[in-house]
Write a protein that holds these residues in place. Sequence first.
Motif, PDB file in Angstrom:
ATOM      1  N   ARG A   1       1.030  -1.133  -0.351  1.00  0.00           N
ATOM      2  CA  ARG A   1       0.070   0.262   0.033  1.00  0.00           C
ATOM      3  C   ARG A   1       1.246   1.081  -0.218  1.00  0.00           C
ATOM      4  NH1 ARG A   1      -3.749  -0.061   5.134  1.00  0.00           N
ATOM      5  NH2 ARG A   1      -1.772  -1.255   6.295  1.00  0.00           N
ATOM      6  N   GLY A   2       0.419   2.243  -0.870  1.00  0.00           N
ATOM      7  CA  GLY A   2       0.632   3.272   0.243  1.00  0.00           C
ATOM      8  C   GLY A   2       2.252   3.138  -0.990  1.00  0.00           C
ATOM      9  N   ILE A   3       3.064   4.567   0.121  1.00  0.00           N
ATOM     10  CA  ILE A   3       4.501   4.527  -0.290  1.00  0.00           C
ATOM     11  C   ILE A   3       5.170   3.402  -1.325  1.00  0.00           C
ATOM     12  CG2 ILE A   3       6.686   5.671  -0.683  1.00  0.00           C
ATOM     13  CD1 ILE A   3       5.689   7.736   1.076  1.00  0.00           C
ATOM     14  N   GLY A   4       5.091   2.465  -0.266  1.00  0.00           N
ATOM     15  CA  GLY A   4       5.873   1.472  -0.605  1.00  0.00           C
ATOM     16  C   GLY A   4       5.472   0.806  -2.105  1.00  0.00           C
ATOM     17  N   ARG A   5       3.380   0.740  -2.348  1.00  0.00           N
ATOM     18  CA  ARG A   5       2.875  -0.412  -3.404  1.00  0.00           C
ATOM     19  C   ARG A   5       3.694   0.709  -4.156  1.00  0.00           C
ATOM     20  NH1 ARG A   5      -3.252  -0.892  -5.609  1.00  0.00           N
ATOM     21  NH2 ARG A   5      -2.109  -1.181  -7.237  1.00  0.00           N
ATOM     22  N   ALA A   6       4.264   1.985  -4.669  1.00  0.00           N
ATOM     23  CA  ALA A   6       4.559   2.486  -5.767  1.00  0.00           C
ATOM     24  C   ALA A   6       5.853   2.443  -6.181  1.00  0.00           C
ATOM     25  CB  ALA A   6       4.604   4.348  -5.376  1.00  0.00           C
ATOM     26  N   ILE A   7       6.806   1.923  -4.713  1.00  0.00           N
ATOM     27  CA  ILE A   7       7.940   2.006  -5.185  1.00  0.00           C
ATOM     28  C   ILE A   7       7.954   0.612  -5.169  1.00  0.00           C
ATOM     29  CG2 ILE A   7      10.074   1.166  -3.809  1.00  0.00           C
ATOM     30  CD1 ILE A   7       9.800   3.120  -1.778  1.00  0.00           C
ATOM     31  N   VAL A   8       7.389  -0.267  -5.662  1.00  0.00           N
ATOM     32  CA  VAL A   8       7.412  -1.459  -5.980  1.00  0.00           C
ATOM     33  C   VAL A   8       6.752  -1.838  -7.782  1.00  0.00           C
ATOM     34  CG1 VAL A   8       5.784  -4.485  -6.107  1.00  0.00           C
ATOM     35  CG2 VAL A   8       6.844  -3.323  -3.799  1.00  0.00           C
TER      36      VAL A   8
ATOM     37  N   ASN B   1      21.052   5.197   1.450  1.00  0.00           N
ATOM     38  CA  ASN B   1      20.898   6.065   1.603  1.00  0.00           C
ATOM     39  C   ASN B   1      19.400   6.447   2.220  1.00  0.00           C
ATOM     40  OD1 ASN B   1      22.763   8.896  -0.043  1.00  0.00           O
ATOM     41  ND2 ASN B   1      22.498   6.739  -1.650  1.00  0.00           N
ATOM     42  N   THR B   2      18.867   6.983   2.965  1.00  0.00           N
ATOM     43  CA  THR B   2      17.579   8.175   3.774  1.00  0.00           C
ATOM     44  C   THR B   2      16.913   8.294   2.420  1.00  0.00           C
ATOM     45  OG1 THR B   2      18.921   7.594   6.014  1.00  0.00           O
ATOM     46  CG2 THR B   2      16.307   8.044   5.183  1.00  0.00           C
ATOM     47  N   VAL B   3      15.678   8.480   2.397  1.00  0.00           N
ATOM     48  CA  VAL B   3      14.800   9.120   1.783  1.00  0.00           C
ATOM     49  C   VAL B   3      13.585   9.925   2.999  1.00  0.00           C
ATOM     50  CG1 VAL B   3      12.981   8.982   0.316  1.00  0.00           C
ATOM     51  CG2 VAL B   3      14.993   8.531  -0.513  1.00  0.00           C
ATOM     52  N   SER B   4      13.072  10.955   3.140  1.00  0.00           N
ATOM     53  CA  SER B   4      12.305  11.748   4.272  1.00  0.00           C
ATOM     54  C   SER B   4      11.625  12.104   3.313  1.00  0.00           C
ATOM     55  CB  SER B   4      13.043  12.261   5.560  1.00  0.00           C
ATOM     56  OG  SER B   4      14.715  11.491   5.874  1.00  0.00           O
ATOM     57  N   PRO B   5      10.279  11.369   3.590  1.00  0.00           N
ATOM     58  CA  PRO B   5       9.022  11.488   2.257  1.00  0.00           C
ATOM     59  C   PRO B   5       8.619  12.983   3.576  1.00  0.00           C
ATOM     60  CG  PRO B   5       8.927   9.643   2.578  1.00  0.00           C
ATOM     61  CD  PRO B   5       9.959   9.805   3.764  1.00  0.00           C
ATOM     62  N   GLY B   6       8.378  14.149   3.132  1.00  0.00           N
ATOM     63  CA  GLY B   6       6.837  14.725   3.518  1.00  0.00           C
ATOM     64  C   GLY B   6       5.704  14.954   4.145  1.00  0.00           C
ATOM     65  N   ALA B   7       4.752  15.127   3.809  1.00  0.00           N
ATOM     66  CA  ALA B   7       2.894  15.122   3.720  1.00  0.00           C
ATOM     67  C   ALA B   7       2.676  14.513   2.652  1.00  0.00           C
ATOM     68  CB  ALA B   7       2.298  15.977   4.108  1.00  0.00           C
ATOM     69  N   THR B   8       2.201  12.985   2.297  1.00  0.00           N
ATOM     70  CA  THR B   8       2.387  12.520   1.733  1.00  0.00           C
ATOM     71  C   THR B   8       1.098  12.080   1.501  1.00  0.00           C
ATOM     72  OG1 THR B   8       4.890  11.624   1.212  1.00  0.00           O
ATOM     73  CG2 THR B   8       3.275   9.996   0.318  1.00  0.00           C
ATOM     74  N   ASP B   9       0.070  12.113   0.703  1.00  0.00           N
ATOM     75  CA  ASP B   9      -0.978  11.561   0.344  1.00  0.00           C
ATOM     76  C   ASP B   9      -1.312  10.649   0.126  1.00  0.00           C
ATOM     77  OD1 ASP B   9      -3.388  11.700   0.474  1.00  0.00           O
ATOM     78  OD2 ASP B   9      -4.493  12.819  -1.777  1.00  0.00           O
ATOM     79  N   THR B  10      -1.969   9.328   1.016  1.00  0.00           N
ATOM     80  CA  THR B  10      -2.041   7.657   1.678  1.00  0.00           C
ATOM     81  C   THR B  10      -3.341   7.707   2.547  1.00  0.00           C
ATOM     82  OG1 THR B  10      -0.486   7.772   3.339  1.00  0.00           O
ATOM     83  CG2 THR B  10       0.270   7.710   1.337  1.00  0.00           C
ATOM     84  N   ASP B  11      -3.544   6.888   2.896  1.00  0.00           N
ATOM     85  CA  ASP B  11      -4.712   6.473   3.158  1.00  0.00           C
ATOM     86  C   ASP B  11      -4.247   6.409   4.979  1.00  0.00           C
ATOM     87  OD1 ASP B  11      -6.407   5.834   0.771  1.00  0.00           O
ATOM     88  OD2 ASP B  11      -5.778   3.291   1.008  1.00  0.00           O
TER      89      ASP B  11
END
Length: 247
Positions: free
Chosen positions: A16-23, A181-191
């Motif tokens: 779901r969410g960011i993880g799904r988009a990455i996959v 590396n690290t990626v630090s998202p801000g406010a991301t439109d997920t459930d």
Amino acid sequence: MAALQGKRAVVTGGSRGIGRAIVERLARDGAAVVFSYASNAEAAAQVEKVVAEAGGRAHAVRADLAEAGAAERLMEIAEERLGAVDILVNNAALSFTPAPLAELDEELYDQAMTVNARAVFLTVRHAARHMPDGGRIINISTLNTTRPAPGIAPYAASKGAVEQLTAVAAMELGARGITVNTVSPGATDTDLLRGTNSAEALETAAQVTALGRLGQPADVADVVAFLAGPDARWITSQNIHATGGLA
């Protein structure tokens, strides 16, 4: 040829969410992907279906990273299915209702550290032992380690640990050409974001972002895909703030 053709990737929390988009993005770039999910088999199957229809390869593995041994089993299963893992993305994280420190119990803190930090340590340790030279490790953190907010102490503390683990791993693995590396998202439109914030809070977050909107999961996935690819070979030990200008 796609940038990640022939590469093998693991993504934790990929249903779901960011993880799904990455996959979906890594698969679109040519990588074969194994991703974990904690409990929602239907959502995981949908990701597999979408990736397959687009001509990619993605395999779901149930792995509740709060359970002992789950992180190691995930990496072993990925290697059994794909071979040696070239790309590791640690995205899975425990979410919870914000609460003041005075009202938190030790169990919640322990759960946050187990899923958000200990599982990252275990997968990165496995990668340090088995990942081929030239691999990529990307750990997902949060803007809240530099922009603290009331009620999120266990979450922010666990993600702070992830950022320090990233920095140390980068120094240790750099001689092998492995970037970390690290990626630090801000406010991301997920459930998750919409389920834990009011409409007013979401509107405010969009207003204080330089680009004037909430992030989308694909915005973060694109940054991860860049770091996973050959053009990011000279970037390591960095924390990339994918925030749209939310400082």
